[in-house]
Design an enzyme around this catalytic site. Structure first.
Site, PDB file in Angstrom:
ATOM      1  N   ARG A 100       1.880  63.885  92.729  1.00 36.27           N
ATOM      2  CA  ARG A 100       2.655  63.561  93.935  1.00 36.27           C
ATOM      3  C   ARG A 100       2.384  62.134  94.386  1.00 36.27           C
ATOM      4  NH1 ARG A 100       3.324  63.352  99.511  1.00 36.27           N
ATOM      5  NH2 ARG A 100       5.230  64.380 100.250  1.00 36.27           N
ATOM      6  N   CYS A 101       1.122  61.726  94.338  1.00 36.92           N
ATOM      7  CA  CYS A 101       0.761  60.358  94.730  1.00 36.92           C
ATOM      8  C   CYS A 101       1.492  59.318  93.882  1.00 36.92           C
ATOM      9  CB  CYS A 101      -0.741  60.138  94.583  1.00 36.92           C
ATOM     10  SG  CYS A 101      -1.769  61.055  95.734  1.00 36.92           S
TER      11      CYS A 101
END
EC number: 3.5.3.6
Length: 410
Positions: A399-400
């Site tokens: 996600r990052c």
């Protein structure tokens, strides 16, 4: 062309995503400056690039259009005056003019092609790159052991943080740490000047010149009407309040902003390092963010009597608040590492809670978090594992490393 940005959930089918391929900036990390540049270790560039390419290809294999930050930035700077303006702002914000004559460094950077210019700014400018004969000031010639005229930007492969998409607009974020502040400048220029976005008047819900910090890892879009934002080590309550007011006055679909307070430490850097949505009724969570009885501070922000006031309700049960805003009778919080005190801490450190949903019930995760991945599968989630031995050294997961640009509605 339809509107270039559309994100109304965390789990809608991912159609377009923005990534940044790790580059020379990682090879400009040294042990002496790791803390300053927000790293704990030095990834091995050839392998981290292979792992990132594998991640990008995994997304393409599922039908996702992959855009690259470095490519869009180069394509946005077609005008000569725009290039010069961008370089001036980069140098000013990077405080490079304090280390070397501004004009010398500016001329050096502008000598490159657009693609090379962007890579050079991202990678950093070492002092040994500037010819001593070109130095005209005494302070430029003095011995200084700091190796850079312009610092590298090694955190850029975490494209989630400099900006966030909400509905058909964006927040272009003021980053808390000086090492990351320049990152959102790339997004500003892309939104203003890249042909894909420039002609669509993309709304900016909160701009990077706002004085209090907010980062995209703390911004989660639960559904069309609800945004959850972490009050964290990197995101200020004042920025959340300002964003909520802007959304309520300018974006008529958002009805609630959940401010979720998490421990302010490096291991729990952003909300998405401890809490992500994986299906309509399922979330991953790191148990350590909750008290012994599952309690934590959650504040529900709603529109007040006018544009500058908010109604704020304090709650302590994340489970109950999520069920309420999502309209669910039942909801599952899947503990990172299975709740085992050792496995959960180890896997959270390696971003076991930082899943990227590419469709409802379909997530991309790091292969190293095998306890969490097995538990997700037990709960009916399709888990697509990607390589992670070097990528994970940057303390960010799938996600990052991704900024959704377009998702289908759910």
């Amino acid at each position: 062309m339809k509107h270039p940005i559309h994100v109304t959930s965390e789990i809608g089918e991912l159609q377009t995503v923005l990534l940044k391929r790790p580059g020379k900036e990682l090879e400009n990390l040294t042990p002496d400056y790791l803390q300053q540049l927000l790293f704990d270790d030095i990834p091995y560039l050839p392998i981290v690039q292979k792992e990132h390419d594998y991640f990008a290809q995994t997304l393409r294999n599922r039908g996702v259009e992959v855009l690259y930050l470095e490519t869009l930035a180069a394509e946005a700077l077609t005008d000569k005056k725009l290039r010069e303006e961008f370089v001036n702002r980069i140098l000013k914000e990077g405080q490079a003019d304090a280390n070397v004559a501004h004009q010398t460094l500016k001329e050096y950077l502008l000598s490159f092609s657009n693609e090379e210019l962007i890579q050079k700014i991202m990678g950093g400018v070492r002092k040994n790159e500037i010819d001593t004969s070109q130095k005209t000031h005494l302070y430029e010639l003095m011995e200084d052991h700091y190796p850079f005229y312009l610092d590298p930007m090694p955190n850029l492969y975490f494209t989630r943080d400099p900006a966030a998409t909400i509905g058909e607009g964006v927040t272009i974020n003021k980053m808390r740490e000086p090492a990351r502040r320049r990152e959102s400048l790339f997004i500003e220029y892309i939104m203003k000047y890249h042909p894909r976005f420039a002609n669509h008047n993309v709304p900016v819900w909160l701009n990077r010149d706002y004085k209090f910090p907010i980062e995209g890892g703390d911004e989660l879009i639960l559904n069309e009407e609800t945004v959850a934002i972490g009050v964290s080590a990197r995101t200020s309550a004042k920025a959340i309040e300002r964003l909520a007011k802007n959304l309520f006055s300018r974006q008529n679909k958002i009805k609630k902003v959940l401010a979720i307070e998490i421990p302010k430490c490096r291991a729990f850097m952003h909300l998405d390092t401890v809490f992500t949505m994986v299906d309509y009724d399922k979330f991953t969570i790191h148990p350590a963010i909750q008290g012994p009885k599952g309690n934590m501070n959650i504040y529900i922000l709603e529109k007040g009597l006018d544009e500058e006031t908010l109604k704020i309700t304090h709650r302590t049960s994340l489970m109950e608040v999520l069920k309420e805003v999502l309209g669910l009778q039942e909801l599952v919080l899947i503990p990172c590492g299975g709740g085992d005190v050792i496995a959960s801490a180890r896997e959270q450190w390696n971003d076991g809670s930082n899943t990227l949903a590419i469709a409802p019930g379909v997530v991309v995760t790091y292969d190293r978090n095998y306890v969490s991945n097995a538990l997700l599968r037990e709960h009916g989630i399709e888990v697509i594992e990607v390589l992670s031995s070097e990528l994970s050294r940057g303390r960010g997961g799938p996600r990052c490393m991704s900024m959704p640009i377009v998702r289908k509605d759910i």
